[in-house]
Design a protein around this motif. Structure first.
Motif, PDB file in Angstrom:
ATOM      1  N   UNK A   1       0.865  -1.162   0.000  1.00  0.00           N
ATOM      2  CA  UNK A   1       0.000   0.000   0.000  1.00  0.00           C
ATOM      3  C   UNK A   1       0.906   1.217   0.000  1.00  0.00           C
ATOM      4  N   UNK A   2       0.536   2.235  -0.727  1.00  0.00           N
ATOM      5  CA  UNK A   2       1.380   3.409  -0.868  1.00  0.00           C
ATOM      6  C   UNK A   2       0.701   4.627  -0.267  1.00  0.00           C
ATOM      7  N   UNK A   3       1.534   5.512   0.268  1.00  0.00           N
ATOM      8  CA  UNK A   3       0.995   6.741   0.842  1.00  0.00           C
ATOM      9  C   UNK A   3       1.908   7.917   0.574  1.00  0.00           C
TER      10      UNK A   3
ATOM     11  N   UNK B   1      -2.320  11.427   1.152  1.00  0.00           N
ATOM     12  CA  UNK B   1      -3.123  10.529   0.317  1.00  0.00           C
ATOM     13  C   UNK B   1      -2.605   9.113   0.450  1.00  0.00           C
ATOM     14  N   UNK B   2      -3.496   8.142   0.184  1.00  0.00           N
ATOM     15  CA  UNK B   2      -3.120   6.731   0.245  1.00  0.00           C
ATOM     16  C   UNK B   2      -3.806   5.964  -0.865  1.00  0.00           C
ATOM     17  N   UNK B   3      -3.180   4.853  -1.230  1.00  0.00           N
ATOM     18  CA  UNK B   3      -3.668   4.026  -2.322  1.00  0.00           C
ATOM     19  C   UNK B   3      -3.425   2.568  -1.969  1.00  0.00           C
ATOM     20  N   UNK B   4      -4.405   1.710  -2.211  1.00  0.00           N
ATOM     21  CA  UNK B   4      -4.238   0.288  -1.945  1.00  0.00           C
ATOM     22  C   UNK B   4      -3.345  -0.354  -3.004  1.00  0.00           C
ATOM     23  N   UNK B   5      -2.981  -1.608  -2.765  1.00  0.00           N
ATOM     24  CA  UNK B   5      -2.022  -2.265  -3.634  1.00  0.00           C
ATOM     25  C   UNK B   5      -2.458  -2.380  -5.082  1.00  0.00           C
ATOM     26  N   UNK B   6      -3.746  -2.639  -5.271  1.00  0.00           N
ATOM     27  CA  UNK B   6      -4.244  -2.765  -6.632  1.00  0.00           C
ATOM     28  C   UNK B   6      -4.665  -1.447  -7.240  1.00  0.00           C
ATOM     29  N   UNK B   7      -4.705  -0.428  -6.409  1.00  0.00           N
ATOM     30  CA  UNK B   7      -5.086   0.895  -6.893  1.00  0.00           C
ATOM     31  C   UNK B   7      -6.581   1.159  -6.865  1.00  0.00           C
ATOM     32  N   UNK B   8      -7.355   0.148  -6.417  1.00  0.00           N
ATOM     33  CA  UNK B   8      -8.798   0.331  -6.452  1.00  0.00           C
ATOM     34  C   UNK B   8      -9.352   1.193  -5.343  1.00  0.00           C
ATOM     35  N   UNK B   9      -8.587   1.350  -4.285  1.00  0.00           N
ATOM     36  CA  UNK B   9      -9.034   2.172  -3.163  1.00  0.00           C
ATOM     37  C   UNK B   9      -8.056   3.321  -2.972  1.00  0.00           C
TER      38      UNK B   9
ATOM     39  N   UNK C   1      -6.085   0.938   3.390  1.00  0.00           N
ATOM     40  CA  UNK C   1      -5.404   2.222   3.288  1.00  0.00           C
ATOM     41  C   UNK C   1      -4.761   2.556   4.624  1.00  0.00           C
ATOM     42  N   UNK C   2      -3.585   3.115   4.581  1.00  0.00           N
ATOM     43  CA  UNK C   2      -2.905   3.528   5.791  1.00  0.00           C
ATOM     44  C   UNK C   2      -2.957   5.030   5.936  1.00  0.00           C
ATOM     45  N   UNK C   3      -3.461   5.488   7.058  1.00  0.00           N
ATOM     46  CA  UNK C   3      -3.612   6.922   7.284  1.00  0.00           C
ATOM     47  C   UNK C   3      -2.589   7.485   8.264  1.00  0.00           C
ATOM     48  N   UNK C   4      -1.961   6.613   9.003  1.00  0.00           N
ATOM     49  CA  UNK C   4      -0.985   7.051   9.997  1.00  0.00           C
ATOM     50  C   UNK C   4       0.431   6.752   9.505  1.00  0.00           C
ATOM     51  N   UNK C   5       1.346   7.644   9.820  1.00  0.00           N
ATOM     52  CA  UNK C   5       2.727   7.423   9.421  1.00  0.00           C
ATOM     53  C   UNK C   5       3.286   6.163  10.057  1.00  0.00           C
ATOM     54  N   UNK C   6       2.747   5.739  11.156  1.00  0.00           N
ATOM     55  CA  UNK C   6       3.265   4.571  11.857  1.00  0.00           C
ATOM     56  C   UNK C   6       2.841   3.259  11.209  1.00  0.00           C
ATOM     57  N   UNK C   7       1.969   3.345  10.224  1.00  0.00           N
ATOM     58  CA  UNK C   7       1.551   2.138   9.502  1.00  0.00           C
ATOM     59  C   UNK C   7       2.491   1.826   8.337  1.00  0.00           C
ATOM     60  N   UNK C   8       3.435   2.705   8.067  1.00  0.00           N
ATOM     61  CA  UNK C   8       4.311   2.551   6.912  1.00  0.00           C
ATOM     62  C   UNK C   8       5.707   2.156   7.366  1.00  0.00           C
ATOM     63  N   UNK C   9       6.227   1.130   6.715  1.00  0.00           N
ATOM     64  CA  UNK C   9       7.545   0.627   7.106  1.00  0.00           C
ATOM     65  C   UNK C   9       8.683   1.278   6.338  1.00  0.00           C
ATOM     66  N   UNK C  10       8.412   1.727   5.134  1.00  0.00           N
ATOM     67  CA  UNK C  10       9.488   2.176   4.254  1.00  0.00           C
ATOM     68  C   UNK C  10       9.201   3.586   3.741  1.00  0.00           C
ATOM     69  N   UNK C  11      10.236   4.405   3.777  1.00  0.00           N
ATOM     70  CA  UNK C  11      10.097   5.819   3.436  1.00  0.00           C
ATOM     71  C   UNK C  11      11.170   6.270   2.457  1.00  0.00           C
ATOM     72  N   UNK C  12      10.777   7.218   1.610  1.00  0.00           N
ATOM     73  CA  UNK C  12      11.757   7.885   0.775  1.00  0.00           C
ATOM     74  C   UNK C  12      12.397   9.046   1.515  1.00  0.00           C
ATOM     75  N   UNK C  13      13.312   9.708   0.847  1.00  0.00           N
ATOM     76  CA  UNK C  13      14.048  10.825   1.454  1.00  0.00           C
ATOM     77  C   UNK C  13      13.270  12.136   1.405  1.00  0.00           C
ATOM     78  N   UNK C  14      12.254  12.187   0.576  1.00  0.00           N
ATOM     79  CA  UNK C  14      11.452  13.401   0.469  1.00  0.00           C
ATOM     80  C   UNK C  14      11.830  14.222  -0.747  1.00  0.00           C
ATOM     81  N   UNK C  15      10.850  14.933  -1.264  1.00  0.00           N
ATOM     82  CA  UNK C  15      11.073  15.859  -2.371  1.00  0.00           C
ATOM     83  C   UNK C  15      10.365  17.166  -2.038  1.00  0.00           C
TER      84      UNK C  15
END
Length: 125
Positions: free
Chosen positions: A33-35, A49-57, A105-119
């Motif tokens: 899942x991406x956020x 914003x968040x998106x499920x794995x298949x993109x449907x949600x 969908x993940x709404x909290x930052x604590x639900x995400x394991x992997x992060x980019x450096x930011x843009x």
């Protein structure tokens, strides 16, 4: 090792548009899942914003509804954040994040394991 990398930030005038891209590696992209989150100077990192794995949600925070759109192309291992009608208050460092568990969908930052450096996105008035 999972790598997440954003691109596409920049300087734009109010009312303009930008598209952020996010690539993630390590597993088949649909596993994630991406956020998108953002952090302005002196403020907490906030959900965008968040998106499920298949993109449907998908979902996004009320302040960007109707202006930002999250999407993904699993064949390209890439998620996107299309930002239109940008406002100065959208200025922030934007982060892409990936979470294992693609159905919801993940709404909290604590639900995400992997992060980019930011843009950086800067909107001038």
């Amino acid at each position: 090792q999972v790598q997440v990398e954003e691109s596409g930030g920049g300087l734009v005038q109010a009312g303009g548009s930008l598209r952020l891209s996010c690539a993630a590696s390590g597993r088949p992209f649909s596993y994630y899942g991406m956020g998108w989150f953002r952090q302005a100077p002196g403020k907490e990192r906030e959900f965008v914003a968040a998106c499920s794995g298949g993109g449907g949600r998908t979902n996004c925070v009320d302040s960007v509804k109707g202006r930002f759109t999250i999407s993904r192309d699993n064949s390209k291992n890439t998620a996107y954040l299309q930002m239109d009608s940008l406002k100065p208050e959208d200025t922030a460092l934007y982060y892409c994040a990936a979470r294992v568990g693609s159905a919801g969908l993940g709404y909290s930052r604590y639900e995400y394991e992997y992060w980019g450096q930011g843009t950086q996105v800067t909107v001038s008035s």
